[in-house]
Design a protein around this motif. Structure first.
Motif, PDB file in Angstrom:
ATOM      1  N   GLN A  36       0.834  -1.194   0.000  1.00 52.89           N
ATOM      2  CA  GLN A  36       0.000   0.000   0.000  1.00 52.89           C
ATOM      3  C   GLN A  36       0.876   1.254   0.000  1.00 52.89           C
ATOM      4  N   GLN A  40      -2.060   5.725   6.635  1.00 54.07           N
ATOM      5  CA  GLN A  40      -3.279   6.310   7.190  1.00 54.07           C
ATOM      6  C   GLN A  40      -3.221   7.830   7.192  1.00 54.07           C
ATOM      7  N   ASN A 113      -9.693  -6.942  -3.239  1.00 51.58           N
ATOM      8  CA  ASN A 113      -9.343  -6.251  -2.005  1.00 51.58           C
ATOM      9  C   ASN A 113      -9.899  -4.838  -2.060  1.00 51.58           C
ATOM     10  N   LYS A 115      -9.402  -2.335  -0.167  1.00 52.49           N
ATOM     11  CA  LYS A 115      -8.402  -1.299   0.086  1.00 52.49           C
ATOM     12  C   LYS A 115      -7.642  -0.948  -1.185  1.00 52.49           C
ATOM     13  N   ASN A 118     -10.009   0.992  -3.494  1.00 48.63           N
ATOM     14  CA  ASN A 118     -10.280   2.332  -2.972  1.00 48.63           C
ATOM     15  C   ASN A 118      -9.087   3.269  -3.042  1.00 48.63           C
ATOM     16  N   LEU A 119      -7.943   2.776  -3.483  1.00 47.36           N
ATOM     17  CA  LEU A 119      -6.792   3.667  -3.633  1.00 47.36           C
ATOM     18  C   LEU A 119      -7.115   4.764  -4.652  1.00 47.36           C
TER      19      LEU A 119
END
Length: 201
Positions: A36, A40, A113, A115, A118-119
């Motif tokens: 990733q 955060q 996935n 995540k 949603n990048l």
């Protein structure tokens, strides 16, 4: 008209770039490890910039927004390097797929996935093209074919139900919705018993 397709397929901890031109078979680049690229803190800054800043762009907030705007290019370039510069094939595929222009190329991101899907892929940035998204023919996200699918109940084979949604934002100034629905019904009726529910939006 789209003539080239680039697809980024994510699986487990790797991504694989593929390129397809016209009706040719897709060509695959080697898989590369994928971590990733947004932590955060980055995600929180981007969320604030896109969702909250415009609601109150005053006081100290414009300065904060300017700092984030400077980071957008860095984040996008990092993501671009990870996807299109990690392998020699990746470099070749991007160059060939965009040779006729970004407006002839569509980019897909495929993963199971959330995540990864949603990048902010819209931030992809190259020095030659700047931000890619506004110039591409299209960009989409999709679940992979290996995704878990809920079992469907047995479907009736004696009736075809169609939900026809017709966009008529200008109401009476638009084409009558029956003008669109009637040819569809006429085309299907000789072979099927159909129930069409038409709605306007």
């Amino acid at each position: 008209m789209v003539t080239n397709w680039l697809r980024i397929t994510h699986h487990d901890e790797t991504i694989q770039l593929s390129w397809q031109r016209g009706y040719e078979s897709p060509r695959l680049a080697p898989e590369v490890s994928f971590q990733q690229p947004f932590d955060q803190e980055n995600a929180a800054e981007l969320r604030w910039y896109l969702e909250d800043y415009l609601k109150f762009p005053y006081g100290i907030f414009p300065d904060n927004a300017a700092k984030i705007e400077q980071k957008l290019q860095q984040w996008g370039q990092h993501l671009f390097e990870l996807v299109f510069r990690s392998t020699e094939k990746g470099r070749e595929f991007f160059q060939e797929a965009t040779r006729d222009g970004l407006d002839k190329c569509e980019l897909g991101i495929i993963s199971d996935n959330a995540k990864v899907l949603n990048l902010p892929w819209e931030l992809l940035y190259s020095r030659d093209y700047q931000f890619l998204a506004p110039s591409l023919a299209g960009m989409y996200r999709s679940l992979s074919t290996q995704g878990v699918k809920a079992p469907l109940p047995p479907m009736p084979d004696d009736q075809l139900n169609i939900l026809l949604v017709i966009a008529r934002p200008y109401d009476e100034q638009d084409v009558n919705f029956k003008t669109i629905a009637r040819p569809l019904l006429a085309a299907l009726q000789p072979n099927w018993y159909c129930f069409i529910f038409a709605t306007r939006i």
